[in-house]
Design a protein around this motif. Structure first.
Motif, PDB file in Angstrom:
ATOM      1  N   ALA A  11      16.246  19.179  17.180  1.00 59.18           N
ATOM      2  CA  ALA A  11      15.666  17.959  17.489  1.00 59.18           C
ATOM      3  C   ALA A  11      14.866  17.415  16.204  1.00 59.18           C
ATOM      4  N   ARG A  12      14.261  18.261  15.488  1.00 60.62           N
ATOM      5  CA  ARG A  12      13.675  17.865  14.320  1.00 60.62           C
ATOM      6  C   ARG A  12      14.711  17.482  13.296  1.00 60.62           C
ATOM      7  N   ALA A  14      17.431  16.050  13.983  1.00 61.73           N
ATOM      8  CA  ALA A  14      17.978  14.666  14.611  1.00 61.73           C
ATOM      9  C   ALA A  14      16.784  13.475  14.271  1.00 61.73           C
ATOM     10  N   GLN A  15      15.523  13.966  14.173  1.00 61.92           N
ATOM     11  CA  GLN A  15      14.420  13.035  14.020  1.00 61.92           C
ATOM     12  C   GLN A  15      14.421  12.630  12.589  1.00 61.92           C
ATOM     13  N   MET A  16      14.504  13.723  11.761  1.00 62.62           N
ATOM     14  CA  MET A  16      14.657  13.236  10.233  1.00 62.62           C
ATOM     15  C   MET A  16      15.884  12.112  10.028  1.00 62.62           C
ATOM     16  N   TYR A  18      17.846  10.500  12.088  1.00 62.76           N
ATOM     17  CA  TYR A  18      18.127   9.095  12.672  1.00 62.76           C
ATOM     18  C   TYR A  18      16.688   8.272  12.616  1.00 62.76           C
ATOM     19  N   VAL A  19      15.589   8.786  12.759  1.00 61.82           N
ATOM     20  CA  VAL A  19      14.444   8.107  12.813  1.00 61.82           C
ATOM     21  C   VAL A  19      13.849   7.807  11.415  1.00 61.82           C
ATOM     22  N   GLU A  20      13.792   8.993  10.682  1.00 66.83           N
ATOM     23  CA  GLU A  20      13.270   8.715   9.184  1.00 66.83           C
ATOM     24  C   GLU A  20      14.285   8.289   8.350  1.00 66.83           C
ATOM     25  N   VAL A  51      20.270  13.549  20.887  1.00 65.37           N
ATOM     26  CA  VAL A  51      20.134  11.972  20.343  1.00 65.37           C
ATOM     27  C   VAL A  51      21.199  11.351  21.245  1.00 65.37           C
ATOM     28  N   ARG A  52      20.865  10.054  21.546  1.00 65.28           N
ATOM     29  CA  ARG A  52      21.885   9.195  22.341  1.00 65.28           C
ATOM     30  C   ARG A  52      21.855   7.855  21.691  1.00 65.28           C
ATOM     31  N   THR A  53      22.929   7.587  21.677  1.00 68.29           N
ATOM     32  CA  THR A  53      23.121   5.993  21.087  1.00 68.29           C
ATOM     33  C   THR A  53      23.731   5.255  22.089  1.00 68.29           C
TER      34      THR A  53
ATOM     35  N   TYR B  18      31.068   3.825  18.072  1.00 70.71           N
ATOM     36  CA  TYR B  18      29.951   4.707  18.758  1.00 70.71           C
ATOM     37  C   TYR B  18      30.428   5.242  19.999  1.00 70.71           C
ATOM     38  N   VAL B  51      22.969  -1.673  18.668  1.00 71.87           N
ATOM     39  CA  VAL B  51      23.096  -0.221  18.916  1.00 71.87           C
ATOM     40  C   VAL B  51      21.767   0.392  18.663  1.00 71.87           C
ATOM     41  N   ARG B  52      21.213   1.518  19.535  1.00 67.58           N
ATOM     42  CA  ARG B  52      19.958   1.966  19.359  1.00 67.58           C
ATOM     43  C   ARG B  52      20.290   3.158  19.489  1.00 67.58           C
ATOM     44  N   THR B  53      19.627   4.116  18.666  1.00 67.27           N
ATOM     45  CA  THR B  53      19.518   5.537  18.672  1.00 67.27           C
ATOM     46  C   THR B  53      18.106   6.198  19.001  1.00 67.27           C
ATOM     47  N   THR B  54      18.211   6.912  19.800  1.00 66.42           N
ATOM     48  CA  THR B  54      16.877   7.745  19.842  1.00 66.42           C
ATOM     49  C   THR B  54      16.848   9.121  19.988  1.00 66.42           C
ATOM     50  N   VAL B  55      16.014   9.942  19.641  1.00 65.68           N
ATOM     51  CA  VAL B  55      15.939  11.313  19.774  1.00 65.68           C
ATOM     52  C   VAL B  55      14.893  11.576  20.663  1.00 65.68           C
ATOM     53  N   VAL B  56      15.561  12.452  21.821  1.00 67.97           N
ATOM     54  CA  VAL B  56      14.635  12.868  22.610  1.00 67.97           C
ATOM     55  C   VAL B  56      14.352  14.236  22.566  1.00 67.97           C
ATOM     56  N   ALA B  57      13.018  14.664  22.420  1.00 74.43           N
ATOM     57  CA  ALA B  57      12.580  16.219  22.204  1.00 74.43           C
ATOM     58  C   ALA B  57      13.009  16.821  23.661  1.00 74.43           C
ATOM     59  N   PRO B  58      13.526  18.019  23.336  1.00 77.06           N
ATOM     60  CA  PRO B  58      13.851  19.038  24.516  1.00 77.06           C
ATOM     61  C   PRO B  58      12.399  19.445  25.098  1.00 77.06           C
TER      62      PRO B  58
END
Lengths: 321, 321
Positions: A11-12, A14-16, A18-20, A51-53, B18, B51-58
DNA sequence: CGGTGTAATGCATATTTATTCATGCATGAT
DNA sequence: ATCATGCATGAATAAATATGCATTACACCG
């Protein structure tokens, strides 16, 4: 390393990424692993749904169909989604995406959301909602009990709970079967304070999300388990029933079909539903066309999300009154 | 082409990329455009939120808290562990586990590890390290002397030795008391060639693992034996000291608290510590909150491992300067 | 009509990401 | 203990994607 820590790490990463928006090589350096590992973790993140797109087609693509639906059926909004093939699975997925997008875009603060946690289309919608940072909604209220099968009950609860978490709301579950064994059994169940509390919220709901069900032998039997007798089923069809919203049936002109079954259903009524400020209906597909038409005639919906094929069918054969 | 059609096209491309997972080159061929154009359309799809990508924390992880800690205190990493209750014993155990996992996952070959073999949390960490078959680390260096009590001395040495064995490294012990009887005594002890050799390694340390101590009468007395006079203790508190790392004290803004005691401590200084590439701090629990905050302010840590309760406290009351 | 500025396009290539392959380590059977 | 097996890893490299640049298409204006 334990699985939890592994997922945490993924998750970390992925965060770095996709988000960062850091590059894999930089992430790798930071976390002291190889770029290859980062790439693999990202792949795993996709598989694990960390991650979901989602891709949302810009609405307004089918402006004419949408306008047609609004006009013919007196909807305040209609969303028609692009869909390559007229096949239920694909349609549900696209409707779900569009509904999720719409919900995210129009959810007001402190909204009380009602959800008939029942249809696969709604499930698809929840799958596609992206977590909202600041708590937007207030409550998410389950408007129909579960089904006899405890596994299904759990499933329904989870859907409600997930939606609540994603919208930052508090979940109010309806811990009761959707269909009681008898009228008397229903009365007993309604005595439960938790059930009462949730049902008292029905009148406070500001936004209801409902699926529309068709009455077909196949799907009905599949989902009913043993809660409906075939006798009850034929009662409904004999009376002209074409579909249901939260197990409340209606005929092709949208009039409620009252049968003894009604007395056993634990959930929101069509009348209660029509008092809700915004009611969003989600449904599409060949088999549901007539059910949707009935629901539209009933006039409980403010907004319909459907696919281009179904909307064309709705408009084609019945431009009607 | 109209803007709507352009967006539709982009949505189509995004869908193909995607959802259907086609390659840009194939999409380009199919739609008769260049791969470059597809790439540009996809970029636009991001900008236009198609498109939107989100990271969901477990669940069971605390990505927001970790991000908050990183951000507020300028850490390069933060690990927040799940912990059912805010009780010191449980917290230390969980922090230790997480730190052990982290260490195993990120230990580089030939690393020189410094360890202030002093806190129970570090002990828990060592308990949870899985032996590494191939010699990973090079040296494990004890960065603080033992305590007067020979039993404690032994305990400290054992911890260092065990960590060395587990990581396949050579242990470099600091066979001296953590606090000398006087400034002069310290100078004598520093004359010992073994002590010198170990202390010369301080500047070579690439990874330091430190506990963070709170200044509380109870814990101080418990661990000090008879090395601190109560006078010295009050010197520290009077100067605003809130905590220590390896018996080097700091106040709530992270500034060192210099007292005569400093002259007697045999161990790494905060300044030496800040020259280390990676400094991992382990601490959690109600009583240590302010000590941890001070340590974070001091800016010597690169990574903090703590529990969810403490991290929430750190972020809640002091979003700070 | 031509001229001119703007934006879109494709080619070539730089950059980034995914995959292959060889290796090391752990696990479990014999 | 010894060997086979499977899995994770990183280095090297193949594959895929992004971008600089030149060119073309196009709208707008004189």
């Amino acid at each position: 390393m334990s699985r939890l820590n592994e997922l945490r790490m993924i998750a970390r990463v992925a965060q770095m990424y996709y988000v960062e928006k850091q590059r894999q090589a930089d992430i790798a350096k930071h976390l002291r692993m190889s770029q290859a590992t980062v790439s693999r973790m990202l792949k795993k993140a996709q598989e694990e749904q960390i991650v979901r797109t989602t891709v949302v087609a810009p609405s307004g693509t089918y402006a004419e169909l949408e306008a047609g639906l609004r006009e013919h059926f007196g909807l305040s909004e209609a969303i028609v989604v692009e869909c390559s093939e007229d096949r239920d699975g694909a349609i549900m997925a696209r409707i779900g995406e569009a509904a999720a997008h719409f919900l995210e875009a129009t959810l007001q603060p402190d909204e009380i959301i009602g959800v008939s946690s029942w249809s696969e289309t709604i499930l698809r919608m929840v799958d596609n909602i992206h977590p909202m940072k600041s708590g937007k909604a207030k409550y998410v209220v389950q408007t129909l009990g579960g089904m006899g099968d405890p596994a299904v009950q759990t499933h329904a609860n989870q859907l409600t709970t997930r939606l609540a978490r994603l919208t930052g709301a508090e979940a109010h579950l309806l811990s009761a079967p959707g269909v009681a064994q008898s009228r008397e059994a229903k009365l007993v169940l309604l005595g439960d304070p938790y059930v009462r509390e949730t049902m008292d919220l029905f009148s406070k709901i500001t936004l209801a999300i409902v699926g529309i069900g068709a009455i077909e032998p196949s799907s009905m039997l599949a989902r009913s388990g043993n809660v409906f007798s075939s006798r009850e089923l034929s009662d409904v069809t004999d009376a002209g029933g074409v579909g249901d919203i939260s197990l409340r049936f209606f005929d092709s002109s949208g009039d409620p079909v009252r049968t003894p079954l009604d007395e056993r259903v634990i959930g929101m009524t069509l009348e209660e539903l029509s008092n809700v400020e915004r009611v969003i209906g989600l449904a599409g597909g060949q088999s549901k066309t007539e059910a949707i038409r009935g629901a539209l005639q009933a006039g409980v919906l403010d907004l319909l999300v459907t696919d281009k094929f179904t909307s064309a069918r709705l408009l084609r054969s019945g431009p009607e009154s």
